[in-house]
Motif scaffolding. Sequence first.
Motif, PDB file in Angstrom:
ATOM      1  N   ARG A  27     -66.525  25.159  74.978  1.00 54.28           N
ATOM      2  CA  ARG A  27     -66.165  25.367  76.381  1.00 54.28           C
ATOM      3  C   ARG A  27     -65.568  26.760  76.583  1.00 54.28           C
ATOM      4  O   ARG A  27     -65.883  27.463  77.551  1.00 54.28           O
ATOM      5  CB  ARG A  27     -65.172  24.280  76.829  1.00 54.28           C
ATOM      6  N   THR A  28     -64.692  27.142  75.661  1.00 54.87           N
ATOM      7  CA  THR A  28     -64.117  28.495  75.732  1.00 54.87           C
ATOM      8  C   THR A  28     -65.216  29.549  75.634  1.00 54.87           C
ATOM      9  O   THR A  28     -65.238  30.513  76.406  1.00 54.87           O
ATOM     10  CB  THR A  28     -63.086  28.694  74.603  1.00 54.87           C
ATOM     11  N   MET A  29     -66.127  29.359  74.689  1.00 52.06           N
ATOM     12  CA  MET A  29     -67.206  30.341  74.515  1.00 52.06           C
ATOM     13  C   MET A  29     -68.069  30.437  75.765  1.00 52.06           C
ATOM     14  O   MET A  29     -68.455  31.533  76.187  1.00 52.06           O
ATOM     15  CB  MET A  29     -68.074  29.950  73.305  1.00 52.06           C
ATOM     16  N   GLU A  30     -68.387  29.289  76.366  1.00 49.06           N
ATOM     17  CA  GLU A  30     -69.255  29.286  77.531  1.00 49.06           C
ATOM     18  C   GLU A  30     -68.604  30.005  78.719  1.00 49.06           C
ATOM     19  O   GLU A  30     -69.218  30.871  79.355  1.00 49.06           O
ATOM     20  CB  GLU A  30     -69.609  27.845  77.921  1.00 49.06           C
ATOM     21  N   ILE A  31     -67.348  29.658  78.997  1.00 49.89           N
ATOM     22  CA  ILE A  31     -66.653  30.297  80.126  1.00 49.89           C
ATOM     23  C   ILE A  31     -66.440  31.784  79.841  1.00 49.89           C
ATOM     24  O   ILE A  31     -66.629  32.638  80.715  1.00 49.89           O
ATOM     25  CB  ILE A  31     -65.298  29.603  80.392  1.00 49.89           C
ATOM     26  N   SER A  73     -69.786  35.054  63.663  1.00 45.91           N
ATOM     27  CA  SER A  73     -70.995  34.329  63.265  1.00 45.91           C
ATOM     28  C   SER A  73     -70.607  32.970  62.719  1.00 45.91           C
ATOM     29  O   SER A  73     -69.556  32.823  62.090  1.00 45.91           O
ATOM     30  CB  SER A  73     -71.741  35.127  62.185  1.00 45.91           C
ATOM     31  N   PRO A  74     -71.478  31.962  62.938  1.00 47.78           N
ATOM     32  CA  PRO A  74     -71.238  30.653  62.321  1.00 47.78           C
ATOM     33  C   PRO A  74     -71.231  30.742  60.793  1.00 47.78           C
ATOM     34  O   PRO A  74     -70.683  29.864  60.127  1.00 47.78           O
ATOM     35  CB  PRO A  74     -72.419  29.795  62.798  1.00 47.78           C
ATOM     36  N   ASN A  75     -71.857  31.800  60.264  1.00 45.32           N
ATOM     37  CA  ASN A  75     -71.884  31.997  58.803  1.00 45.32           C
ATOM     38  C   ASN A  75     -70.832  32.996  58.354  1.00 45.32           C
ATOM     39  O   ASN A  75     -70.926  33.564  57.267  1.00 45.32           O
ATOM     40  CB  ASN A  75     -73.273  32.489  58.373  1.00 45.32           C
ATOM     41  N   LYS A 100     -77.324  38.243  75.466  1.00 46.18           N
ATOM     42  CA  LYS A 100     -77.364  36.844  75.023  1.00 46.18           C
ATOM     43  C   LYS A 100     -76.593  36.714  73.716  1.00 46.18           C
ATOM     44  O   LYS A 100     -76.564  37.645  72.913  1.00 46.18           O
ATOM     45  CB  LYS A 100     -78.812  36.418  74.783  1.00 46.18           C
ATOM     46  N   LEU A 101     -75.968  35.565  73.532  1.00 45.57           N
ATOM     47  CA  LEU A 101     -75.318  35.300  72.245  1.00 45.57           C
ATOM     48  C   LEU A 101     -76.379  35.031  71.183  1.00 45.57           C
ATOM     49  O   LEU A 101     -77.433  34.474  71.476  1.00 45.57           O
ATOM     50  CB  LEU A 101     -74.396  34.083  72.351  1.00 45.57           C
ATOM     51  N   ASN A 102     -76.078  35.401  69.957  1.00 43.38           N
ATOM     52  CA  ASN A 102     -77.000  35.149  68.844  1.00 43.38           C
ATOM     53  C   ASN A 102     -76.839  33.745  68.264  1.00 43.38           C
ATOM     54  O   ASN A 102     -77.444  33.433  67.242  1.00 43.38           O
ATOM     55  CB  ASN A 102     -76.769  36.172  67.722  1.00 43.38           C
ATOM     56  N   TYR A 103     -75.993  32.945  68.887  1.00 44.57           N
ATOM     57  CA  TYR A 103     -75.713  31.592  68.389  1.00 44.57           C
ATOM     58  C   TYR A 103     -75.331  30.729  69.586  1.00 44.57           C
ATOM     59  O   TYR A 103     -75.061  31.244  70.677  1.00 44.57           O
ATOM     60  CB  TYR A 103     -74.579  31.618  67.344  1.00 44.57           C
TER      61      TYR A 103
END
Length: 202
Positions: A22-26, A85-87, A7-10
């Motif tokens: 969308r890119t991340m999901e695919i 990471s978003p951070n 699983k992704l952490n974000y």
Amino acid sequence: MSFELPKLNYAFDALEPHIDARTMEIHHDKHHAGYTNKLNAAIEGTDFDGKTIENILINLDMSNTAVRNNGGGYYNHNLYWEVMSPNGGGKPSGDLADAITATFGSFDAFKDAFSNAAGTRFGSGWAWLCVHKGGKVEICSTPNQDNPLMPKVGCGGIPILGIDVWEHAYYLNYQNRRPDYITAFFNVIDWNEVSSRYAQGK
Ligand code: MN3
């Protein structure tokens, strides 16, 4: 035992505007899931069954293309999600910063060298920052889903940072502008995670 898609952490949109949802999901749900499923199919009932992915790649017969491509794809994407990471963004500190300065002279020189390795990889592949025993760091790039853990691939050592430069990693948002994606990637690099991998790997 079979490998599981992590699983992704974000959230998928957490890295916007640098990497779009969308890119991340695919990329995660389709591409990485595909490598995971095909790896499991390739190792089922073989001597690889039950081994760690690192052990499989380090001892790989490079003529085994199913495990090479899908085992590489499984490992490479696990690393890729975790070093973002978003951070993220900024620069490393501590021992990793010292190692980067020792090899490249400065963080900016490292950034140029890493960006160049990623930008000049012809076709599909990855660019890496690896650590060797003793703590020296090195940059290389590899084709397709190969990585430096595999026998005689790239610079060797243990990958601590990797950027996916397959078009599926950036094409929806950046089209042919790979250099813009590479620049954006630096805004999401989780240097705490890379430093932790450096400390373990050296
Ligand atoms: Mn990919």
